[in-house]
Every structure is written in structure tokens, then in C-alpha cells.
Design a protein around this motif. Structure first.
Motif, mmCIF file in Angstrom:
data_model
loop_
_atom_site.group_PDB
_atom_site.id
_atom_site.type_symbol
_atom_site.label_atom_id
_atom_site.label_comp_id
_atom_site.label_asym_id
_atom_site.label_seq_id
_atom_site.Cartn_x
_atom_site.Cartn_y
_atom_site.Cartn_z
ATOM 1 N N PHE A 134 0.834 -1.208 0.000
ATOM 2 C CA PHE A 134 0.000 0.000 0.000
ATOM 3 C C PHE A 134 0.867 1.257 0.000
ATOM 4 C CE2 PHE A 134 -1.994 -3.382 2.446
ATOM 5 C CZ PHE A 134 -3.198 -3.536 1.766
ATOM 6 N N ILE A 135 0.322 2.302 -0.630
ATOM 7 C CA ILE A 135 0.883 3.648 -0.491
ATOM 8 C C ILE A 135 0.024 4.345 0.560
ATOM 9 C CG2 ILE A 135 1.284 5.856 -1.640
ATOM 10 C CD1 ILE A 135 1.298 4.101 -4.307
ATOM 11 N N ILE A 136 0.660 4.890 1.580
ATOM 12 C CA ILE A 136 -0.085 5.598 2.623
ATOM 13 C C ILE A 136 0.061 7.090 2.372
ATOM 14 C CG2 ILE A 136 -0.299 5.980 5.127
ATOM 15 C CD1 ILE A 136 1.626 3.098 4.645
ATOM 16 N N LEU A 137 -1.068 7.786 2.301
ATOM 17 C CA LEU A 137 -1.044 9.242 2.104
ATOM 18 C C LEU A 137 -1.612 9.898 3.360
ATOM 19 C CD1 LEU A 137 -2.426 9.437 -1.562
ATOM 20 C CD2 LEU A 137 -0.039 9.629 -0.826
ATOM 21 N N PRO A 138 -0.754 10.449 4.226
ATOM 22 C CA PRO A 138 -1.283 11.139 5.399
ATOM 23 C C PRO A 138 -1.955 12.442 4.966
ATOM 24 C CG PRO A 138 1.117 11.333 5.312
ATOM 25 C CD PRO A 138 0.713 10.482 4.156
ATOM 26 N N ASP A 139 -3.250 12.562 5.284
ATOM 27 C CA ASP A 139 -4.028 13.729 4.861
ATOM 28 C C ASP A 139 -4.952 14.111 6.014
ATOM 29 O OD1 ASP A 139 -5.168 15.674 3.219
ATOM 30 O OD2 ASP A 139 -6.577 14.260 2.292
ATOM 31 N N PRO A 140 -4.361 14.477 7.179
ATOM 32 C CA PRO A 140 -5.165 14.651 8.391
ATOM 33 C C PRO A 140 -6.317 15.630 8.224
ATOM 34 C CG PRO A 140 -2.897 15.461 8.702
ATOM 35 C CD PRO A 140 -2.938 14.727 7.401
ATOM 36 N N ASP A 141 -6.117 16.698 7.458
ATOM 37 C CA ASP A 141 -7.162 17.721 7.327
ATOM 38 C C ASP A 141 -8.024 17.553 6.076
ATOM 39 O OD1 ASP A 141 -6.225 18.889 9.682
ATOM 40 O OD2 ASP A 141 -4.589 19.853 8.565
ATOM 41 N N SER A 142 -7.861 16.422 5.398
ATOM 42 C CA SER A 142 -8.648 16.111 4.203
ATOM 43 C C SER A 142 -8.542 17.205 3.137
ATOM 44 C CB SER A 142 -10.117 15.870 4.579
ATOM 45 O OG SER A 142 -10.753 15.140 3.556
ATOM 46 N N ARG A 143 -7.306 17.500 2.763
ATOM 47 C CA ARG A 143 -7.070 18.534 1.745
ATOM 48 C C ARG A 143 -6.888 17.942 0.352
ATOM 49 N NH1 ARG A 143 -5.016 22.646 5.243
ATOM 50 N NH2 ARG A 143 -6.966 23.309 6.179
ATOM 51 N N LEU A 144 -6.519 16.643 0.287
ATOM 52 C CA LEU A 144 -6.177 16.070 -1.009
ATOM 53 C C LEU A 144 -7.406 15.912 -1.894
ATOM 54 C CD1 LEU A 144 -3.597 13.207 -0.325
ATOM 55 C CD2 LEU A 144 -3.238 15.374 -1.513
ATOM 56 N N ALA A 145 -7.228 16.217 -3.171
ATOM 57 C CA ALA A 145 -8.270 15.937 -4.165
ATOM 58 C C ALA A 145 -7.789 14.709 -4.935
ATOM 59 C CB ALA A 145 -8.446 17.136 -5.080
ATOM 60 N N LEU A 146 -7.970 13.535 -4.336
ATOM 61 C CA LEU A 146 -7.385 12.305 -4.886
ATOM 62 C C LEU A 146 -8.370 11.676 -5.874
ATOM 63 C CD1 LEU A 146 -4.860 10.455 -4.459
ATOM 64 C CD2 LEU A 146 -6.276 9.158 -2.834
ATOM 65 N N SER A 147 -8.040 11.777 -7.162
ATOM 66 C CA SER A 147 -8.949 11.234 -8.182
ATOM 67 C C SER A 147 -8.614 9.763 -8.427
ATOM 68 C CB SER A 147 -8.794 12.018 -9.484
ATOM 69 O OG SER A 147 -7.504 11.777 -10.019
ATOM 70 N N ALA A 148 -9.542 9.060 -9.090
ATOM 71 C CA ALA A 148 -9.287 7.661 -9.464
ATOM 72 C C ALA A 148 -8.049 7.593 -10.363
ATOM 73 C CB ALA A 148 -10.506 7.085 -10.161
ATOM 74 N N CYS A 170 -11.252 11.763 11.091
ATOM 75 C CA CYS A 170 -12.703 11.637 10.857
ATOM 76 C C CYS A 170 -13.388 12.997 10.881
ATOM 77 C CB CYS A 170 -13.328 10.723 11.902
ATOM 78 S SG CYS A 170 -12.817 9.009 11.713
ATOM 79 N N ALA A 171 -12.959 13.843 11.791
ATOM 80 C CA ALA A 171 -13.619 15.143 11.963
ATOM 81 C C ALA A 171 -13.464 16.019 10.722
ATOM 82 C CB ALA A 171 -13.045 15.846 13.175
ATOM 83 N N ALA A 172 -12.450 15.738 9.891
ATOM 84 C CA ALA A 172 -12.168 16.609 8.749
ATOM 85 C C ALA A 172 -12.788 16.111 7.450
ATOM 86 C CB ALA A 172 -10.653 16.722 8.573
ATOM 87 N N ASP A 173 -13.357 14.901 7.461
ATOM 88 C CA ASP A 173 -13.777 14.285 6.212
ATOM 89 C C ASP A 173 -15.278 14.009 6.248
ATOM 90 O OD1 ASP A 173 -12.481 12.694 3.741
ATOM 91 O OD2 ASP A 173 -14.220 11.592 4.517
ATOM 92 N N SER A 174 -15.997 14.497 5.241
ATOM 93 C CA SER A 174 -17.467 14.367 5.269
ATOM 94 C C SER A 174 -17.894 12.900 5.237
ATOM 95 C CB SER A 174 -18.093 15.139 4.112
ATOM 96 O OG SER A 174 -17.490 14.750 2.917
ATOM 97 N N GLU A 175 -17.190 12.066 4.432
ATOM 98 C CA GLU A 175 -17.563 10.651 4.334
ATOM 99 C C GLU A 175 -17.383 9.953 5.683
ATOM 100 O OE1 GLU A 175 -16.718 6.977 1.264
ATOM 101 O OE2 GLU A 175 -15.369 8.674 1.260
ATOM 102 N N ALA A 176 -16.253 10.263 6.361
ATOM 103 C CA ALA A 176 -15.975 9.643 7.663
ATOM 104 C C ALA A 176 -16.911 10.191 8.721
ATOM 105 C CB ALA A 176 -14.526 9.898 8.055
ATOM 106 N N ALA A 177 -17.150 11.500 8.690
ATOM 107 C CA ALA A 177 -18.016 12.124 9.702
ATOM 108 C C ALA A 177 -19.435 11.584 9.584
ATOM 109 C CB ALA A 177 -18.001 13.634 9.541
ATOM 110 N N ALA A 178 -19.866 11.302 8.338
ATOM 111 C CA ALA A 178 -21.223 10.797 8.115
ATOM 112 C C ALA A 178 -21.426 9.445 8.800
ATOM 113 C CB ALA A 178 -21.496 10.674 6.628
ATOM 114 N N ALA A 179 -20.326 8.689 8.976
ATOM 115 C CA ALA A 179 -20.424 7.370 9.619
ATOM 116 C C ALA A 179 -20.689 7.506 11.122
ATOM 117 C CB ALA A 179 -19.145 6.579 9.374
ATOM 118 N N GLY A 180 -20.565 8.730 11.651
ATOM 119 C CA GLY A 180 -20.876 8.991 13.052
ATOM 120 C C GLY A 180 -20.005 8.210 14.011
#
Ligand SMILES: N[C@@H](CCC[C@H](N)C(=O)O)C(=O)O
Length: 295
Positions: free
Chosen positions: A23-37, A61-71
């Protein structure tokens, strides 16, 4: 008026593997990356990119809408992408490697660590390096479900086998074979029928049984191809081997894969613990697009 603008940044990355599922790990704590397919495909390319079976974007989780939606109450979310650019819900080896990364990079202390995934929250355990199994990381995988359909068949060339459908937060079709060589060249996708059984694709495991608690397997992963190991796949194989048997207490399984050995403990209630090697092998920077607000 504010605008979302994209700019190129030098993004830190790490490369790691769990039993050579890499795996390639991309640390993106504040969810800034626009990672396309397309970015994912480019980075995972083994000739023109860094090369990997998939990408683990580590986001708070707090910075990412997809993760935050999981509650979830977890601090970190594993945004897992397959090498073909598709999003995956669960990845057993990916979780173990991400947990190892978060600890090794000082973002989390060793010990128990909860990480959110698209399939729900999972507890990992990263020992300190002085512990007995130094690099080994454990993840509580939850309980497999076997919802059918019950007449799945897998075919490669002229051979056909019945398969067992196992859900580990992602779909698996498990086939028992006499010899792993019968799976042939697993870089091409096995044919799974009925065709509409898995509209979003399926990972296929070919499994041999050395002893009732010692299995070996090869895997064709959805969205990737043949990989050296698959954590959810190893658990799915154990679940299929156990199907219909009565469990008392905890039982321990060994699963050998082309990339190494994984150990699985199955508790009396059917929940599984996956354990095995997880290592970070390199770090660097790569140019990617990130989002910023202007105005
Ligand atoms: N390698 C993984 C499974 C990755 C997900 C799979 N490719 C999918 O699309 O579901 C593992 O270790 O579990």
C-alpha cells in the motif's frame, strides 16, 4: 464569495505492506487532497508510479465528510482505494498497515487503536517493538456473514467449482481446490456466476486445506488482480471452512499466502481477530492536487 481551488503540492507518502499486500499511505489529516481515481491508478502503477495494490489515505474523521457521516468516535478514517481507482469498504491488511504507520509516525501511541472504515469501525492493536511479535499488528475483523446467494460458481478456463459467499465488510467468493496451481494465472479475473450475484465485483479465494486449522490460499482481489495476501480473504476462507460446524471457545487458524502467514483467532461468538506482519518500508514525497479555499 469563496472558491474552491486546486493547487499542486508536494505530498508526503509512505510505502508499507502486510504479508506483501502492499500500500501507499497518504497522510491527509485535514482532508485537503483531491485524490482522483486517475491519481490512484498512476500512483499504484508498478512501472510508471510508486507501485502498490492500493492506497490508504489517512484522514481525521472530523475533517472528512464521508468519515463524519459514519458517526464514529474514532479519530482516524481509512480511505481505501484499490489499484484500479475504485473505493473499497474494508481491507484487513490495509488496516494493519495503517495502524502500524500511525504508531511509527508518532500520530498515535502503541496499543489499542480504533480506525473507521466504510464498513464500520474496527479496533486494531499495535504492540511496542519490544513486545514478543515485534512487527505484528492485530485487527478485530468482526463477524463474517454468509448471506448467499447459495449457488455461486467460479470458473477458470475449463474448470468450474462451487463457491461460498462470505461478507467481511467486502464481498468474497471462496473456492476449495485440491491444488492451488489449479487457479492458473490469476491476473485475469475468474468468471463468477450467476453474473448478477456481485454487481460491484467480488474477490475470489482459492483455498486448500492442509489440516482443519491450517489453510493456504491464492486470491484474485476485486479492483487489483492477484495479490500476495488478503486479510479479509483469509478470514473469509476460515469462515467458509468453519461453515456449519459448532464453535466452543476460541480456535486458532493459520493461513499461508504467497506473501506470508496470517493468523486468525475465531472466538466462540464467531468474531475474528486477524494478526500478521505489517511494515513501513519507505517514505518520500509525490506531487498531487490539493484543495484550498480562496476569496
Ligand atoms: N487486500 C485487502 C482487501 C482489499 C479490498 C478488495 N480489493 C475489495 O475491493 O473489496 C485485505 O487485506 O483485506
Amino acid at each position: 464569495m469563496t472558491h474552491r481551488i486546486e493547487r499542486r503540492i508536494a505530498q508526503p507518502f509512505a510505502k508499507g505492506h502486510g504479508a506483501k499486500n502492499d500500500f501507499i499511505i497518504l497522510p491527509d489529516p485535514d482532508s485537503r487532497l483531491a485524490l482522483s481515481a486517475a491519481d490512484v491508478v498512476r500512483l499504484c502503477d508498478r512501472r510508471a508510479g510508486i507501485g502498490a495494490d492500493g492506497i490508504l489515505r489517512a484522514v481525521r474523521c472530523a475533517a472528512d465528510s464521508e468519515a463524519a457521516a459514519a458517526g464514529t468516535s474514532a479519530e482516524w478514517f481509512m480511505d481505501y482505494r484499490n489499484a484500479d481507482g475504485s473505493k473499497g469498504a474494508m481491507c484487513g491488511n490495509g488496516l494493519r498497515v495503517l495502524a502500524r504507520y500511525l504508531v511509527d509516525s508518532g500520530l498515535c501511541p502503541p496499543g489499542p487503536l480504533t480506525i473507521a472504515t466504510r464498513a464500520g469501525t474496527r479496533q486494531t492493536y499495535v504492540p511496542t517493538r519490544s513486545d514478543e511479535f515485534e512487527g505484528d499488528v492485530t485487527v478485530l475483523m468482526g463477524r463474517p456473514s454468509m448471506p448467499g446467494p447459495d449457488t455461486i460458481e467460479v470458473a477458470i478456463a475449463q474448470r468450474r467449482w462451487p463457491a461460498v459467499h462470505v461478507d467481511m465488510g467486502n464481498p468474497h467468493a471462496v473456492v476449495f481446490v485440491d491444488d492451488l496451481a489449479h487457479a492458473g494465472d490469476l491476473h485475469t479475473s475468474p468468471t463468477v456466476t450467476p453474473a448478477d450475484a456481485y454487481p460491484a465485483g467480488v474477490t475470489v479465494e482459492f483455498v486448500t486445506t492442509h489440516t482443519p486449522r491450517h489453510l493456504a490460499l491464492r486470491v484474485h482481489e476485486r479492483g487489483v488482480g492477484e495479490t500476495r495476501a488478503c486479510g479479509t480473504g483469509a478470514c473469509a476462507a476460515v469462515a467458509a471452512a468453519l461453515h456449519g460446524t459448532q464453535q466452543t471457545g476460541t480456535t486458532y487458524y493459520t493461513v499461508d499466502l504467497p506473501g506470508g502467514r496470517l493468523r486468525i483467532a475465531v472466538r466462540a461468538d464467531g468474531t475474528m481477530e486477524l494478526n500478521g506482519p505489517a511494515e513501513i518500508v519507505a517514505q518520500g514525497t509525490v506531487h498531487l492536487s490539493a484543495c484550498a479555499m480562496s476569496g
